[in-house]
Every structure is written in C-alpha cells, then in structure tokens.
Write an enzyme that holds these catalytic residues in place. Structure first.
Site, mmCIF file in Angstrom:
data_model
loop_
_atom_site.group_PDB
_atom_site.id
_atom_site.type_symbol
_atom_site.label_atom_id
_atom_site.label_comp_id
_atom_site.label_asym_id
_atom_site.label_seq_id
_atom_site.Cartn_x
_atom_site.Cartn_y
_atom_site.Cartn_z
ATOM 1 N N SER A 37 0.803 -1.221 0.000
ATOM 2 C CA SER A 37 0.000 0.000 0.000
ATOM 3 C C SER A 37 0.841 1.278 0.000
ATOM 4 O O SER A 37 0.454 2.281 -0.613
ATOM 5 C CB SER A 37 -0.944 0.000 1.206
ATOM 6 N N THR A 38 1.987 1.290 0.646
ATOM 7 C CA THR A 38 2.792 2.510 0.713
ATOM 8 C C THR A 38 3.529 2.739 -0.607
ATOM 9 O O THR A 38 3.567 3.863 -1.130
ATOM 10 C CB THR A 38 3.789 2.458 1.887
ATOM 11 N N ASP A 92 10.179 1.160 -2.197
ATOM 12 C CA ASP A 92 9.394 0.005 -1.768
ATOM 13 C C ASP A 92 8.994 0.188 -0.309
ATOM 14 O O ASP A 92 9.580 1.006 0.414
ATOM 15 C CB ASP A 92 10.213 -1.278 -1.955
ATOM 16 N N ALA A 94 7.918 -1.829 3.537
ATOM 17 C CA ALA A 94 8.471 -2.901 4.373
ATOM 18 C C ALA A 94 7.461 -3.215 5.466
ATOM 19 O O ALA A 94 6.644 -2.367 5.834
ATOM 20 C CB ALA A 94 9.807 -2.489 4.992
ATOM 21 N N GLU A 114 10.780 -8.447 -5.226
ATOM 22 C CA GLU A 114 11.262 -7.259 -4.501
ATOM 23 C C GLU A 114 12.748 -7.372 -4.180
ATOM 24 O O GLU A 114 13.498 -6.398 -4.297
ATOM 25 C CB GLU A 114 10.470 -7.072 -3.205
HETATM 26 C C1 A5P Z 1 5.071 -6.803 -0.266
HETATM 27 O O1 A5P Z 1 5.391 -8.141 -0.496
HETATM 28 C C2 A5P Z 1 5.735 -6.312 0.962
HETATM 29 O O2 A5P Z 1 7.096 -6.523 1.039
HETATM 30 C C3 A5P Z 1 5.388 -4.870 1.202
HETATM 31 O O3 A5P Z 1 6.414 -4.016 0.805
HETATM 32 C C4 A5P Z 1 5.119 -4.744 2.642
HETATM 33 O O4 A5P Z 1 4.157 -5.733 2.967
HETATM 34 C C5 A5P Z 1 4.652 -3.364 3.049
HETATM 35 O O5 A5P Z 1 3.335 -3.161 2.643
HETATM 36 P P1 A5P Z 1 2.501 -1.929 3.159
HETATM 37 O O6 A5P Z 1 3.159 -0.702 2.637
HETATM 38 O O7 A5P Z 1 1.122 -2.158 2.573
HETATM 39 O O8 A5P Z 1 2.484 -1.993 4.647
#
Ligand code: A5P
Length: 229
Positions: A37-38, A92, A94, A114
């Site tokens: 989402s971020t 990205d 986390a 990723e």
């Molecule tokens: C995706 O596989 C993850 O590595 C995401 O980067 C991680 O889950 C962070 O997601 P949110 O930004 O939605 O918390």
C-alpha cells in the site's frame, strides 16, 4: 517500541513517506516500483508528476504483477530487468524496519521480485509509517519464506528448529496462496523475534526448495518514516 497509531494517522504517514520518496525521482531514471500500500502511493505520485509534466522519461521496473497492472493503468512506462538490468532508484515498503537497516518484507507476497529488484538497484528507498520500526526483526510480523510447492512441508521442522512457528499462507478460499512465481509462502512466527537473523537466513536459504526469505540485509536502504499526527 512504536506507539500505537489509528488508521488515519498511519495513512497520513504513508502518504507523507511516499510523497517524499517520489520527489527523489528525476527525469530519465529507471525506477523500481515496489509492492504494497505505501509503495502504491509512491507510484500514484510518480504517475501524477508524469501526467502533469514535472517528470518525464521515467521507466518503471515493477516488483509484482499487481504493481505492473497499476502502473499500466496510470500510464507509467515499464520495462523488465532483462531490458534494464540496472535500476537507479527503487521505492518500496516494508513490514518491519529493524536495527541497522535490516528489513522484513513479503507481507504482500512479492518478496522474491522485490529482493531481486532491490539487489539490482543503486539506491533503495524504503517508505514506512512509524509503526514499522522494531528493535528486533520478526518480533511483530511473521517472516515470509517463499518455497517451491513441491516438498513445501519438508521445511516445517527446520523453521521450528530455529524457534519459529510456520504456517502455510492460504487465500480467501482456503487454497495455498501462490506468488507471482507460483511459489508457496510459509509465514513463520517468532514469538521473541529473530535474535540472529543472518544465521537464520543462511540456514533457510541452504535448504533445497527454499527460494527466498523476507529478510533483507545488506541493501543499505534509505528509510523514510512518514511524519504526521
Ligand atoms: C510486499 O510483499 C511487501 O514486502 C510490502 O512491501 C510490505 O508488505 C509493506 O506493505 P505496506 O506498505 O502495505 O504496509
């Protein structure tokens, strides 16, 4: 330990971190587009800047099929790593940010792509809200481990020997969840976190059939923690 935030404050911080990261994108860059989402908010901001003309000639490298679909819908030009093997900047998210830039990722299931994109990147910018900061990795979120479907259950005892409690990730219909590569994911809970994550990573990666873990070390990420409320 991070303070508890309500959903509105978390979203405000995600937006702030995403906007600050998107502002780092320069014309002509090859940009790794993260998942979750971020990272999605950062992608939306990059697309907005491209549409208004304040940014141009950006090429995105998506880290998941979902991110590729969103980028196409927003008109962000894409390439893959075989065409553009060096990425200038990846943005990205986390699931956790631990000491010394250790990351736990893969909550959304995109950890394999990723990590490959992160490894191909000159610069890795991680966008999070403040609740993602932890003093020991995997203390709050399970560690995702991507494994081949064939023989997936052979890894369960190895995870338990490390102090973890593994569970096969399932979709809403109760079937095994599969990644973009057709892999299964073991979500491994560690009640006290992982004291020696580098050793755990070595042990897991040495197993035939373990493709990748959500432990990201050695990428020297620039972590942008959202501000607000
Ligand atoms: C995706 O596989 C993850 O590595 C995401 O980067 C991680 O889950 C962070 O997601 P949110 O930004 O939605 O918390």
């Amino acid at each position: 330990m991070a303070r508890a935030l309500d959903a509105g404050a978390v979203l405000a911080q995600k937006r702030d971190a995403a906007a600050r990261a998107a502002a780092l994108v320069q014309p002509g860059m090859v940009v790794g587009l993260g998942s979750g989402s971020t990272a999605r908010l950062a992608l939306e901001e990059i697309a907005r800047r491209l549409a208004e003309g304040s940014l141009r000639e950006v090429i995105g490298i998506p880290t998941s099929l979902a991110t590729a679909e969103l980028a196409r819908a927003r008109g962000v030009p894409l390439a893959d790593l075989d065409e553009r093997p060096v990425v200038d900047l990846t943005i990205d998210g986390a699931d956790e940010v631990g000491p010394a830039g250790q990351l736990l990722k893969g909550g959304g299931g995109a950890l394999v792509r990723e990590k490959i994109v992160a490894a191909a990147s000159r610069r890795l910018v991680i966008v999070v809200d403040e609740t993602k900061q932890v003093d020991r990795i995997a203390r709050r979120q399970p560690l995702p481990v991507a494994v081949t479907a064939f023989g997936w259950s052979t890894h369960l005892d190895a995870v338990r020997a490390l102090g973890g409690d593994p569970a096969l990730r399932r979709d809403a219909a109760g079937r095994p969840y599969t990644t973009d590569e057709g892999l299964y994911i073991l979500d491994c809970r560690f009640p006290a976190g992982i004291a020696e994550p580098a050793a755990a990573e070595r042990t897991l990666k040495a197993r035939p059939g373990v493709v990748e873990t959500g432990l990201f070390f050695g990428f020297s990420p620039e972590v942008i923690v959202g501000r607000g409320r």
